[in-house]
Scaffold this active site. Sequence first.
Site, PDB file in Angstrom:
ATOM      1  N   SER A  45       3.029  -2.583  10.102  1.00  0.00           N
ATOM      2  CA  SER A  45       4.478  -2.526  10.347  1.00  0.00           C
ATOM      3  C   SER A  45       5.219  -3.817   9.987  1.00  0.00           C
ATOM      4  CB  SER A  45       4.766  -2.136  11.805  1.00  0.00           C
ATOM      5  OG  SER A  45       4.268  -0.835  12.058  1.00  0.00           O
ATOM      6  N   GLY A  82       1.920   1.809  10.618  1.00  0.00           N
ATOM      7  CA  GLY A  82       2.828   2.956  10.524  1.00  0.00           C
ATOM      8  C   GLY A  82       3.503   3.321  11.832  1.00  0.00           C
ATOM      9  N   HIS A 115      -9.619   0.947   4.301  1.00  0.00           N
ATOM     10  CA  HIS A 115      -8.374   1.092   5.074  1.00  0.00           C
ATOM     11  C   HIS A 115      -8.651   1.995   6.275  1.00  0.00           C
ATOM     12  CE1 HIS A 115      -4.287   2.223   6.163  1.00  0.00           C
ATOM     13  NE2 HIS A 115      -3.883   1.144   5.514  1.00  0.00           N
ATOM     14  N   GLU A 121      -5.747  -5.538   9.990  1.00  0.00           N
ATOM     15  CA  GLU A 121      -4.733  -4.533  10.298  1.00  0.00           C
ATOM     16  C   GLU A 121      -5.062  -3.837  11.621  1.00  0.00           C
ATOM     17  OE1 GLU A 121      -2.569  -3.134   6.571  1.00  0.00           O
ATOM     18  OE2 GLU A 121      -4.365  -1.911   6.709  1.00  0.00           O
ATOM     19  N   GLU A 179      -7.102   4.357   7.501  1.00  0.00           N
ATOM     20  CA  GLU A 179      -6.864   5.787   7.245  1.00  0.00           C
ATOM     21  C   GLU A 179      -8.056   6.400   6.505  1.00  0.00           C
ATOM     22  OE1 GLU A 179      -3.026   5.329   5.406  1.00  0.00           O
ATOM     23  OE2 GLU A 179      -2.200   4.699   7.333  1.00  0.00           O
ATOM     24  N   ASN A 198       0.875  -1.175   0.000  1.00  0.00           N
ATOM     25  CA  ASN A 198       0.000   0.000   0.000  1.00  0.00           C
ATOM     26  C   ASN A 198       0.911   1.224   0.000  1.00  0.00           C
ATOM     27  OD1 ASN A 198      -1.842   2.020   0.416  1.00  0.00           O
ATOM     28  ND2 ASN A 198      -2.282   1.474   2.549  1.00  0.00           N
ATOM     29  N   LYS A 240       0.131   4.229  -0.217  1.00  0.00           N
ATOM     30  CA  LYS A 240      -0.530   5.407   0.366  1.00  0.00           C
ATOM     31  C   LYS A 240      -0.315   6.618  -0.552  1.00  0.00           C
ATOM     32  CE  LYS A 240       0.287   3.342   4.832  1.00  0.00           C
ATOM     33  NZ  LYS A 240      -0.019   3.430   6.233  1.00  0.00           N
TER      34      LYS A 240
HETATM   35  C1  PEP Z   1      -0.918  -0.149   5.694  1.00  0.00           C
HETATM   36  O1  PEP Z   1      -0.843   0.967   5.206  1.00  0.00           O
HETATM   37  O2  PEP Z   1      -1.867  -0.864   5.394  1.00  0.00           O
HETATM   38  C2  PEP Z   1       0.140  -0.600   6.588  1.00  0.00           C
HETATM   39  C3  PEP Z   1       0.037  -1.782   7.133  1.00  0.00           C
HETATM   40  O3  PEP Z   1       1.180   0.265   6.802  1.00  0.00           O
HETATM   41  P1  PEP Z   1       2.568  -0.080   7.541  1.00  0.00           P
HETATM   42  O4  PEP Z   1       3.081  -1.371   6.960  1.00  0.00           O
HETATM   43  O5  PEP Z   1       3.461   1.086   7.228  1.00  0.00           O
HETATM   44  O6  PEP Z   1       2.282  -0.214   8.995  1.00  0.00           O
END
Ligand code: PEP
Length: 248
Positions: A212, A172, A94, A166, A96, A9, A11
């Site tokens: 992460s 993040g 997601h 997630e 976000e 992703n 972003k």
């Molecule tokens: C994500 O954006 O779905 C995500 C898991 O980000 P990160 O791996 O940076 O935590």
Amino acid sequence: MRKKIIAGNWKMNKTPTETVTLIEELKPLVQNEKEDVVFCVPAISLAAALEAAKGSNIEIGAQNMHFEENGAYTGEIAPGMLTDIGVNYVIIGHSERREYFAETDRTVNKKVLKAFEHGMTPIICCGESLVQREQGVTIDWVRQQIKIAFLNVKKEQAKEAVIAYEPIWAIGTGKVATSAQAQEVCKAIRECIKEIYDSGTAKEIRIQYGGSVTADSAAELFSQDDIDGGLVGGASLKPDFGRIVNYR
Ligand code: PEP
């Protein structure tokens, strides 16, 4: 045997020009017959990404779409616009998008139904906040998200879906869930799919972990019984993503 699916992703990162450069750089590193590999890039870069990924194993996905076919929705992108250029995957719900753009379980469901109507594979995100985890309501919360996301989704469609578990506190933040924590929730999600549909559907649906993930944590996470790959944010923009895809 479920095929693992590892998706990046990106972003809101990389211009179309930078997208081409990064795909050229990552292409040889993510070569892999065993897993599905998807790069979910910003909408403005989708066409450039599709062109750059041609002839490779990389599939291109969107990070969002609207649930209507067209109309007065300034700034939005319709499902048919994505499929018209050859996009087959779309991230839906997601955290976000839920946090900053007021997406709800209801809009997630509408988008999931639309994605299937257009023959796209939705990567449906779910996950709890830190407060929810601390209060012991993670499984209840995620089950509710899944039940609403799959309302009116047919069994044949559900089998093709990808769910990304997630935990919000891990996205993040550099705080990756332990493999036991991730496995526990992914297993509960599979149980929930079994309750909604049947054991065959539960066995086929792919469930990713996201939050992460790095090249160092991928192998242990992805080898859990109910974890069929990952949705990767930060690390998908680096050569490390090659090590994540080739975690075995
Ligand atoms: C994500 O954006 O779905 C995500 C898991 O980000 P990160 O791996 O940076 O935590």
